[in-house]
Design a protein around this motif. Structure first.
Motif, mmCIF file in Angstrom:
data_model
loop_
_atom_site.group_PDB
_atom_site.id
_atom_site.type_symbol
_atom_site.label_atom_id
_atom_site.label_comp_id
_atom_site.label_asym_id
_atom_site.label_seq_id
_atom_site.Cartn_x
_atom_site.Cartn_y
_atom_site.Cartn_z
ATOM 1 N N UNK A 28 4.002 70.463 1.146
ATOM 2 C CA UNK A 28 3.308 71.531 0.315
ATOM 3 C C UNK A 28 2.948 71.027 -0.870
ATOM 4 N N UNK A 29 2.050 71.357 -1.703
ATOM 5 C CA UNK A 29 1.430 70.691 -2.923
ATOM 6 C C UNK A 29 2.376 71.042 -4.071
ATOM 7 N N UNK A 30 3.531 71.513 -4.160
ATOM 8 C CA UNK A 30 4.353 72.003 -5.026
ATOM 9 C C UNK A 30 4.598 70.705 -6.048
ATOM 10 N N UNK A 31 4.692 70.938 -7.368
ATOM 11 C CA UNK A 31 5.094 70.023 -8.334
ATOM 12 C C UNK A 31 6.677 69.412 -8.048
ATOM 13 N N UNK A 32 7.408 70.055 -7.290
ATOM 14 C CA UNK A 32 8.521 69.781 -7.438
ATOM 15 C C UNK A 32 8.859 68.909 -6.242
ATOM 16 N N UNK A 33 7.919 68.478 -5.297
ATOM 17 C CA UNK A 33 7.713 67.382 -4.279
ATOM 18 C C UNK A 33 7.348 66.070 -5.244
ATOM 19 N N UNK A 34 8.246 65.332 -5.388
ATOM 20 C CA UNK A 34 8.136 63.992 -6.008
ATOM 21 C C UNK A 34 7.647 63.134 -4.704
ATOM 22 N N UNK A 35 6.706 62.291 -5.081
ATOM 23 C CA UNK A 35 6.044 61.115 -3.964
ATOM 24 C C UNK A 35 6.481 59.642 -4.478
ATOM 25 N N UNK A 36 6.517 59.008 -3.255
ATOM 26 C CA UNK A 36 6.365 57.704 -3.663
ATOM 27 C C UNK A 36 5.100 57.091 -4.015
ATOM 28 N N UNK A 37 4.900 55.798 -4.626
ATOM 29 C CA UNK A 37 3.739 55.345 -5.029
ATOM 30 C C UNK A 37 2.736 55.295 -3.807
ATOM 31 N N UNK A 38 3.155 55.461 -2.501
ATOM 32 C CA UNK A 38 2.505 55.288 -1.388
ATOM 33 C C UNK A 38 1.960 56.629 -0.890
ATOM 34 N N UNK A 39 2.667 57.737 -1.574
ATOM 35 C CA UNK A 39 2.204 58.988 -1.577
ATOM 36 C C UNK A 39 3.052 59.652 -0.694
ATOM 37 N N UNK A 40 3.978 59.046 0.220
ATOM 38 C CA UNK A 40 5.081 59.739 1.163
ATOM 39 C C UNK A 40 5.947 60.384 0.274
ATOM 40 N N UNK A 41 6.285 61.690 0.581
ATOM 41 C CA UNK A 41 7.321 62.363 -0.034
ATOM 42 C C UNK A 41 8.774 61.329 -0.352
ATOM 43 N N UNK A 42 9.087 61.642 -1.513
ATOM 44 C CA UNK A 42 10.322 60.823 -1.816
ATOM 45 C C UNK A 42 11.576 61.844 -1.942
ATOM 46 N N UNK A 43 11.312 63.009 -2.646
ATOM 47 C CA UNK A 43 12.266 64.046 -2.892
ATOM 48 C C UNK A 43 11.849 65.158 -3.176
ATOM 49 N N UNK A 44 12.152 66.093 -2.676
ATOM 50 C CA UNK A 44 11.751 67.873 -3.034
ATOM 51 C C UNK A 44 12.997 68.545 -3.862
ATOM 52 N N UNK A 45 12.600 68.704 -5.162
ATOM 53 C CA UNK A 45 13.551 69.306 -5.969
ATOM 54 C C UNK A 45 13.646 70.725 -5.749
ATOM 55 N N UNK A 46 14.883 71.372 -6.108
ATOM 56 C CA UNK A 46 14.963 72.803 -6.142
ATOM 57 C C UNK A 46 14.468 73.745 -4.837
ATOM 58 N N UNK A 47 14.668 73.004 -3.571
ATOM 59 C CA UNK A 47 14.003 73.616 -2.438
ATOM 60 C C UNK A 47 14.631 74.898 -2.219
ATOM 61 N N UNK A 48 16.074 74.961 -2.735
ATOM 62 C CA UNK A 48 16.698 76.323 -2.453
ATOM 63 C C UNK A 48 16.116 77.730 -2.964
ATOM 64 N N UNK A 49 15.154 77.298 -3.983
ATOM 65 C CA UNK A 49 14.442 78.313 -4.627
ATOM 66 C C UNK A 49 13.374 78.919 -4.099
ATOM 67 N N UNK A 50 12.538 78.085 -3.329
ATOM 68 C CA UNK A 50 11.357 78.579 -2.542
ATOM 69 C C UNK A 50 11.462 78.486 -1.246
#
Length: 269
Positions: free
Chosen positions: A41-63
């Motif tokens: 997803x393009x959500x701002x809560x999804x933090x990505x590595x410098x490569x663009x791969x997902x690093x972490x998704x914050x607050x996933x329990x809310x959505x």
């Protein structure tokens, strides 16, 4: 789910408890699929590595419904309530990716050091309780912990803003060397569905993942309601400011979600 006296003693002594078989394969399969959907997803809560791969998704329990259920699951909430002797609220929620080939390092750090400095958390009456979503192996960047390091309280740390895409209060090499000389290093590994719970001051980190095997772990940061944060500086979806006590779902709630999800997919085929 309640911890035994022996497990509580281990937590106080070593700073962590590893529980190898908490969630079933059926439950974890649904979480794994939902994690991939969140990362895409393009959500701002999804933090990505410098490569663009997902690093972490914050607050996933809310959505995301699966992660909402997990965040209120009695197998996770009740043991921490037992340790702290009071109700809990969700301080932070992360679905950490450690992507195959692209998962970067998490430097040596203490979680409570960040919670105290960045969020104004009064005491280390919070902890991370993590759920393995993929198999965690010695080769794919397992979490490494230094047993008994929680006994040293909050250690001096520097704010690393450059090593990875995620800013972190990190420990210097000499401090880590001294702690390891005293307590060694342990890297809990296990099948999907295992749970690791550890003290907020336990020093930990993980190496990068250069293997083809992803290593997804969900982290619930559970804080005692009386220990709510006083001076938050981070975005609310990183350090939550809803201090309402968590009310547990039914023990079979995640299993029911998984079965309904599978039935829906089968019907769509």
């Amino acid at each position: 789910m309640r911890l035994t006296d022996q497990q509580l003693e281990q937590f106080n002594d070593l700073g962590y408890i590893f529980l190898p078989d908490v969630f079933s394969a059926e439950e974890v399969e649904a979480l794994r699929a939902e994690a991939e959907a969140v990362y895409a997803s393009p959500r701002e809560e999804v933090w990505r590595e410098k490569s663009g791969a997902a690093r972490t998704a914050f607050a996933a329990h809310r959505y995301n419904e699966a992660f909402r259920i997990l965040g209120a699951h009695p197998r996770l909430i009740e043991p921490v309530e037992q340790v702290f002797g009071e109700k809990l609220y969700m301080h932070q929620y992360k679905v950490n990716a450690k992507a195959a080939f692209d998962g970067e390092v998490w430097q040596w750090h203490q979680d409570y050091g960040t919670w105290a400095r960045d969020d104004g958390m009064p005491e280390p009456r919070a902890m991370n309780i993590s759920v393995f979503i993929d198999e965690v192996m010695p080769i794919n960047g397992p979490l490494m912990i230094i047993p008994r390091s929680h006994r040293h309280g909050v250690l001096n740390a520097g704010h690393d803003l450059e090593t990875t895409s995620y800013p972190l209060w990190t420990l210097d090499k000499q401090t880590v060397t001294d702690l390891v000389a005293e307590g060694g290093i342990v890297a809990p590994t296990g099948k999907p569905g295992a749970v690791l719970m550890f003290h907020g001051n336990l020093v930990h980190g993980s190496a990068g993942n250069i293997t083809p095997y992803p290593r997804k772990i969900v982290y619930l940061t559970l804080n005692s309601v009386s220990n709510y944060i006083r001076t938050p500086t981070r975005k609310e979806w990183i350090a939550h400011q809803d201090f309402a006590p968590i009310e547990c779902v039914a023990d079979d709630a995640l299993l029911q979600f998984a079965r309904q999800r599978a039935a829906g997919q089968h019907a769509a085929e």
